[in-house]
Scaffold this active site. Structure first.
Site, PDB file in Angstrom:
ATOM      1  N   THR A 118       1.622  -4.213   4.382  1.00 32.07           N
ATOM      2  CA  THR A 118       1.459  -4.527   5.810  1.00 32.07           C
ATOM      3  C   THR A 118       0.946  -5.955   6.055  1.00 32.07           C
ATOM      4  O   THR A 118       1.159  -6.501   7.130  1.00 32.07           O
ATOM      5  CB  THR A 118       0.473  -3.545   6.487  1.00 32.07           C
ATOM      6  N   ASP A 119       0.282  -6.545   5.048  1.00 34.14           N
ATOM      7  CA  ASP A 119      -0.383  -7.839   5.295  1.00 34.14           C
ATOM      8  C   ASP A 119       0.580  -8.933   5.754  1.00 34.14           C
ATOM      9  O   ASP A 119       0.243  -9.731   6.636  1.00 34.14           O
ATOM     10  CB  ASP A 119      -1.102  -8.328   4.027  1.00 34.14           C
ATOM     11  N   LYS A 175       0.229  -7.792  12.927  1.00 34.58           N
ATOM     12  CA  LYS A 175      -0.790  -6.863  12.449  1.00 34.58           C
ATOM     13  C   LYS A 175      -2.070  -7.095  13.248  1.00 34.58           C
ATOM     14  O   LYS A 175      -2.576  -8.211  13.299  1.00 34.58           O
ATOM     15  CB  LYS A 175      -1.028  -7.065  10.943  1.00 34.58           C
ATOM     16  N   THR A 177       0.825  -1.212   0.000  1.00 32.50           N
ATOM     17  CA  THR A 177       0.000   0.000   0.000  1.00 32.50           C
ATOM     18  C   THR A 177       0.857   1.259   0.000  1.00 32.50           C
ATOM     19  O   THR A 177       0.445   2.298  -0.512  1.00 32.50           O
ATOM     20  CB  THR A 177      -0.929  -0.017   1.223  1.00 32.50           C
ATOM     21  N   GLU A 200      -2.135 -28.588  28.552  1.00 35.45           N
ATOM     22  CA  GLU A 200      -3.344 -29.433  28.502  1.00 35.45           C
ATOM     23  C   GLU A 200      -3.151 -30.602  27.544  1.00 35.45           C
ATOM     24  O   GLU A 200      -3.958 -31.517  27.492  1.00 35.45           O
ATOM     25  CB  GLU A 200      -4.549 -28.593  28.061  1.00 35.45           C
ATOM     26  N   TYR A 260      -8.389   0.515  -3.614  1.00 37.45           N
ATOM     27  CA  TYR A 260      -7.144   0.958  -4.234  1.00 37.45           C
ATOM     28  C   TYR A 260      -6.380  -0.263  -4.691  1.00 37.45           C
ATOM     29  O   TYR A 260      -6.746  -1.398  -4.385  1.00 37.45           O
ATOM     30  CB  TYR A 260      -6.291   1.777  -3.253  1.00 37.45           C
TER      31      TYR A 260
END
Ligand code: ASP
Length: 356
Positions: free
Chosen positions: A119-120, A192, A40, A313, A53
């Site tokens: 950013t992903d 993120k 981006t 567990e 976008y």
């Protein structure tokens, strides 16, 4: 013209002639190489207030030209490694990027590297580089939540801050860093946390490495976890990475997806477990069956923060499973792929999850 004026004029002329041209690079500035991969931060929309976008529209030269203020921080040169949305990040780009970072970091005239990214998946690329880059020089990833054409685009200041950190001697030896929204994260810690907010990245558990405001950086601590020059991983001779799939646990989970992952060629499976890396009896049975056949199975958690410990567990010792410690599923997958590049015992793989 009086004699005094003629003298002053001659002195001024001489000073202008011997002074370096205003646009020449300042030899005292550090050199930072910018590797662009898209995202981006290089995205563009048709209007400044629309949500839709396309990532990876703007080239590295445009990116550099858009933040002329950064030229006061460093002498910069750019290279376009890819121009993709980071949802499309892949092994081909990773291997190319990691090799190029290692080559550039070895150049004596280079002080630091900035990588622009979406950013992903920045947390995965950052962590991968953290494990395979062999340099103490600053390697700083940055990104943006809003495209370059948006009202209040966050990319330019993020880029400026990333260049400042890459040019800062104090950033050296802190592992691969990610600079977004005034915060300096370790690549091993950030995740993120919001789909749209500018303040999307958090470093739960391990905390921030530092902060940076308008180029002024303050470092609080070193990185947590082995990295870069202290990492035992290397890409020498590596042309492909083994397949590792992530399977999310949920109510009424059965073993179908686990079995399908192995059928598709996965050599390792990471469970994004509920709570402390838990899953249904049926899911666990399928996982333990694959573990017995030699598929390396790691229990991580879909919960955003907290460690996954051994034998809490679930009896990892009995079922031959690995606990992810504080790595989330996406980072666990990165570490496991590198771990599987050579044969290792389960005890050794568990050690990696504790040390990295
Ligand atoms: N999908 C974009 C990417 O990761 C999102 C962003 O960069 O913020 O490339």
């Amino acid at each position: 013209m009086t004699r005094a004026f003629r003298l002053a004029f001659a002195v001024a002329l001489l000073a202008a002639l011997v002074a370096p041209p205003a646009l020449a690079a300042d030899p005292r500035l550090p050199t930072v190489v910018v590797l662009a991969t898209g995202g981006t931060i290089a995205g563009a929309a048709a209007s400044d207030v629309q949500a839709g976008y396309t990532s990876g529209q703007v080239g590295v030269e445009q990116l550099l030209a858009a933040v002329p203020q950064a030229k006061k921080l460093a002498v910069m040169r750019g290279e376009q490694v890819a121009n993709i949305g980071s949802q499309d990040m892949n092994d081909e780009v990773w291997l190319k990027l990691a090799r190029r970072v290692n080559e550039i970091a070895a150049m004596p005239d280079v002080d630091g590297i900035v990588i622009t990214h979406g950013t992903d998946t920045i947390e995965e690329t950052g962590y991968f580089l953290n494990l395979v880059v062999k340099s103490k020089k600053p390697v700083v990833l940055t990104a943006a939540m809003r495209p370059s054409t948006a009202l209040s685009a966050d990319g330019p200041l993020n880029f400026y801050n990333a260049v400042a950190v890459a040019a800062n001697k104090d950033a050296a030896g802190r592992g691969v860093l990610v600079v977004v929204n005034d915060w300096i994260h370790g690549a091993s810690s950030l995740t993120k946390a919001s789909t749209t907010a500018v303040q999307t990245f958090l470093s739960p558990l391990r905390g921030l490495v530092g902060v940076v405001a308008y180029g002024e950086a303050e470092f609080y601590r070193g990185p947590v976890g082995r990295n870069t020059v202290d990492s035992e991983f290397s890409l020498d001779g590596v042309t492909a990475l083994p397949r590792v799939d992530i399977v999310m646990a949920h109510e009424n989970m059965d073993g179908a997806i686990i079995d399908a992952a192995v059928a598709a060629g996965a050599k390792g499976i990471v469970i994004a477990g509920v709570g402390n890396g838990n899953m249904t009896e049926a899911g666990l049975k399928a996982l333990a069956t694959q573990a017995k056949k030699g598929i390396v199975c790691v229990r991580s958690s879909r919960v955003v923060t907290g460690r996954v410990g051994r034998n809490v567990e679930i009896d990892d010792d009995k079922l031959a499973l690995v606990a992810s410690d504080d790595l989330n599923p996406q980072k666990s997958r990165v570490l496991l792929r590198l771990a599987l590049l050579k044969p290792r015992s389960l005890a050794e793989i568990q050690r990696l999850f504790v040390e990295y």
